[in-house]
Motif scaffolding. Sequence first.
Motif, PDB file in Angstrom:
ATOM      1  N   GLY A 112       0.721  -1.169   0.037  1.00 56.54           N
ATOM      2  CA  GLY A 112      -0.012  -0.125  -0.140  1.00 56.54           C
ATOM      3  C   GLY A 112       0.850   1.154  -0.157  1.00 56.54           C
ATOM      4  N   ARG A 113       2.087   1.166   0.286  1.00 53.47           N
ATOM      5  CA  ARG A 113       2.980   2.403   0.477  1.00 53.47           C
ATOM      6  C   ARG A 113       3.729   2.234  -0.931  1.00 53.47           C
ATOM      7  N   LEU A 114       3.835   1.595  -1.794  1.00 54.20           N
ATOM      8  CA  LEU A 114       4.752   1.552  -2.944  1.00 54.20           C
ATOM      9  C   LEU A 114       4.510   2.639  -3.809  1.00 54.20           C
ATOM     10  N   LYS A 115       5.477   3.329  -4.245  1.00 57.39           N
ATOM     11  CA  LYS A 115       5.498   4.638  -4.799  1.00 57.39           C
ATOM     12  C   LYS A 115       6.157   4.235  -6.314  1.00 57.39           C
ATOM     13  N   VAL A 116       7.206   3.411  -6.435  1.00 58.98           N
ATOM     14  CA  VAL A 116       7.988   3.498  -7.536  1.00 58.98           C
ATOM     15  C   VAL A 116       8.158   1.968  -7.855  1.00 58.98           C
ATOM     16  N   LEU A 117       7.781   1.282  -9.122  1.00 63.26           N
ATOM     17  CA  LEU A 117       8.024  -0.086  -9.476  1.00 63.26           C
ATOM     18  C   LEU A 117       8.458  -0.054 -10.617  1.00 63.26           C
ATOM     19  N   LYS A 118       9.633  -0.703 -10.692  1.00 59.21           N
ATOM     20  CA  LYS A 118      10.549  -0.930 -11.892  1.00 59.21           C
ATOM     21  C   LYS A 118      10.503  -2.506 -12.115  1.00 59.21           C
ATOM     22  N   ILE A 119      10.121  -2.817 -13.512  1.00 64.02           N
ATOM     23  CA  ILE A 119      10.207  -4.202 -13.819  1.00 64.02           C
ATOM     24  C   ILE A 119      10.899  -4.276 -15.368  1.00 64.02           C
ATOM     25  N   SER A 120      11.576  -3.505 -15.644  1.00 62.33           N
ATOM     26  CA  SER A 120      11.782  -3.523 -17.208  1.00 62.33           C
ATOM     27  C   SER A 120      12.839  -4.767 -17.637  1.00 62.33           C
ATOM     28  N   LYS A 121      12.740  -5.128 -18.881  1.00 61.49           N
ATOM     29  CA  LYS A 121      13.371  -5.966 -19.302  1.00 61.49           C
ATOM     30  C   LYS A 121      13.415  -7.463 -18.373  1.00 61.49           C
ATOM     31  N   ASN A 122      12.055  -7.818 -18.589  1.00 61.97           N
ATOM     32  CA  ASN A 122      11.798  -9.345 -18.073  1.00 61.97           C
ATOM     33  C   ASN A 122      11.079 -10.114 -19.008  1.00 61.97           C
ATOM     34  N   ARG A 123      10.029 -11.061 -18.665  1.00 62.23           N
ATOM     35  CA  ARG A 123       9.446 -11.638 -19.511  1.00 62.23           C
ATOM     36  C   ARG A 123       7.840 -11.726 -19.109  1.00 62.23           C
ATOM     37  N   LEU A 124       7.439 -10.509 -18.578  1.00 63.05           N
ATOM     38  CA  LEU A 124       6.051 -10.318 -18.080  1.00 63.05           C
ATOM     39  C   LEU A 124       5.101 -10.486 -19.260  1.00 63.05           C
ATOM     40  N   GLU A 125       3.980 -11.117 -19.294  1.00 60.67           N
ATOM     41  CA  GLU A 125       2.972 -11.300 -20.032  1.00 60.67           C
ATOM     42  C   GLU A 125       1.583 -10.730 -19.615  1.00 60.67           C
ATOM     43  N   ARG A 126       1.619 -10.403 -18.305  1.00 61.96           N
ATOM     44  CA  ARG A 126       0.305  -9.666 -17.704  1.00 61.96           C
ATOM     45  C   ARG A 126       0.891  -9.155 -16.391  1.00 61.96           C
ATOM     46  N   LEU A 127      -0.215  -8.172 -15.956  1.00 64.03           N
ATOM     47  CA  LEU A 127      -0.026  -7.744 -14.457  1.00 64.03           C
ATOM     48  C   LEU A 127      -1.240  -8.025 -13.694  1.00 64.03           C
ATOM     49  N   PRO A 128      -1.054  -8.316 -12.636  1.00 62.33           N
ATOM     50  CA  PRO A 128      -2.362  -8.650 -11.612  1.00 62.33           C
ATOM     51  C   PRO A 128      -3.514  -7.752 -11.955  1.00 62.33           C
ATOM     52  N   LEU A 129      -4.757  -8.344 -12.116  1.00 63.64           N
ATOM     53  CA  LEU A 129      -6.002  -7.731 -11.984  1.00 63.64           C
ATOM     54  C   LEU A 129      -6.169  -6.753 -10.987  1.00 63.64           C
ATOM     55  N   GLU A 130      -5.713  -6.888  -9.923  1.00 63.70           N
ATOM     56  CA  GLU A 130      -5.840  -6.245  -8.687  1.00 63.70           C
ATOM     57  C   GLU A 130      -4.735  -5.049  -8.635  1.00 63.70           C
ATOM     58  N   PHE A 131      -4.291  -4.533  -9.722  1.00 63.80           N
ATOM     59  CA  PHE A 131      -3.176  -3.905  -9.895  1.00 63.80           C
ATOM     60  C   PHE A 131      -3.837  -2.513  -9.095  1.00 63.80           C
ATOM     61  N   GLY A 132      -4.967  -1.928  -9.251  1.00 70.11           N
ATOM     62  CA  GLY A 132      -5.513  -1.092  -8.826  1.00 70.11           C
ATOM     63  C   GLY A 132      -5.124  -0.624  -7.214  1.00 70.11           C
ATOM     64  N   PHE A 133      -4.884  -1.568  -6.509  1.00 72.98           N
ATOM     65  CA  PHE A 133      -4.871  -1.514  -4.987  1.00 72.98           C
ATOM     66  C   PHE A 133      -3.600  -0.911  -4.617  1.00 72.98           C
ATOM     67  N   LEU A 134      -2.654  -0.531  -5.793  1.00 71.12           N
ATOM     68  CA  LEU A 134      -1.529  -0.036  -5.282  1.00 71.12           C
ATOM     69  C   LEU A 134      -1.761   1.709  -5.488  1.00 71.12           C
ATOM     70  N   SER A 135      -2.676   2.288  -4.427  1.00 71.98           N
ATOM     71  CA  SER A 135      -3.166   3.517  -4.635  1.00 71.98           C
ATOM     72  C   SER A 135      -2.076   4.486  -4.674  1.00 71.98           C
ATOM     73  N   GLN A 136      -0.793   4.465  -4.058  1.00 72.85           N
ATOM     74  CA  GLN A 136       0.157   5.295  -3.861  1.00 72.85           C
ATOM     75  C   GLN A 136       1.082   5.192  -4.920  1.00 72.85           C
ATOM     76  N   LEU A 137       1.092   4.311  -5.896  1.00 79.21           N
ATOM     77  CA  LEU A 137       2.016   4.339  -7.190  1.00 79.21           C
ATOM     78  C   LEU A 137       2.115   5.568  -7.651  1.00 79.21           C
ATOM     79  N   GLU A 138       3.234   5.938  -7.969  1.00 78.32           N
ATOM     80  CA  GLU A 138       3.289   7.259  -8.960  1.00 78.32           C
ATOM     81  C   GLU A 138       4.267   7.036 -10.064  1.00 78.32           C
ATOM     82  N   GLU A 139       5.042   5.875 -10.094  1.00 71.12           N
ATOM     83  CA  GLU A 139       5.808   5.546 -11.323  1.00 71.12           C
ATOM     84  C   GLU A 139       5.602   4.113 -11.369  1.00 71.12           C
ATOM     85  N   LEU A 140       5.371   3.665 -12.669  1.00 69.44           N
ATOM     86  CA  LEU A 140       5.476   2.174 -13.369  1.00 69.44           C
ATOM     87  C   LEU A 140       6.431   2.290 -14.398  1.00 69.44           C
ATOM     88  N   HIS A 141       7.496   1.470 -14.330  1.00 73.78           N
ATOM     89  CA  HIS A 141       8.271   1.299 -15.431  1.00 73.78           C
ATOM     90  C   HIS A 141       8.118  -0.377 -15.831  1.00 73.78           C
TER      91      HIS A 141
END
Length: 261
Positions: free
Chosen positions: A64-93
């Motif tokens: 709930g306090r996550l502000k910056v999430l960096k996951i570049s250059k992986n093999r992600l095919e999807r993000l969790p459907l519940e991603f919206g619970f990261l209400s404090q997120l300011e940056e997604l890379h």
Amino acid sequence: MFQNQIEYIPEGIFANLRFLTTLNLNNNRLAKLPKDICNLRSIEILSLDNNQLRFLPIEICALGRLKVLKISKNRLERLPLEFGFLSQLEELHVPLNKLRELPESIGKCYKLKVLDVAANDLRIFPTETEELPLVELHCEENPLLSHLPVHSIQEEEILSLKELTARYIMTQLKDRFSPLRAQLRHYPELKQMLAQSSTCAVCSEPFLNTWLECVHFIKPRKLKLKNSSVGHSQEIPIRALLCSYKCFNQKNHEYYGVAFP
């Protein structure tokens, strides 16, 4: 812990790290994350660049306090459907992955200012993208939908009894004096089901699970971006949901059905 040869993180490692605010696991060999990552209650910056992640555990959405999430250059095919619970997120890379779509719930990340999804497999952006306070957007090297209108008329479909009933109930609930409001308290499962409803982009009426997925195109300037790799003349495709072909067939709206070559 960056630039090592870490292949996995055992369950329990994060159990007592409740005050950790920054974690850098870049340049390792991680294929998955442990579910107890949700114990990182104070984490604000999480960096997982250049690993081998194919998915993220749903538990990551509890940070709930996550502000910056960096996951570049992986093999992600999807993000969790519940991603919206990261209400404090300011940056997604998340550039240089294999994402085919972003979860609709990302529209609930009301503080998201930086979104980098370059070099993925995205064709369209979620419905509420325009509502995000974005100041920076990078989406180059994605097979985004193009704006090539073709005239189309669709015949009205026959809705199921479940859908018709749900639409009637949701319409009645708009009236604060409706007796259905009081009755709904005794049916928590029905209340939860109706909470998953959507709103038609044309008529603004609610519907449950029968819809027509459409798209409309906006110019980058409409998002008021300060920094972007999107060209001024480029159009950004945004998903729109319509409740029926009746709405789709109406004139003077800018929503288009999606046609595949």
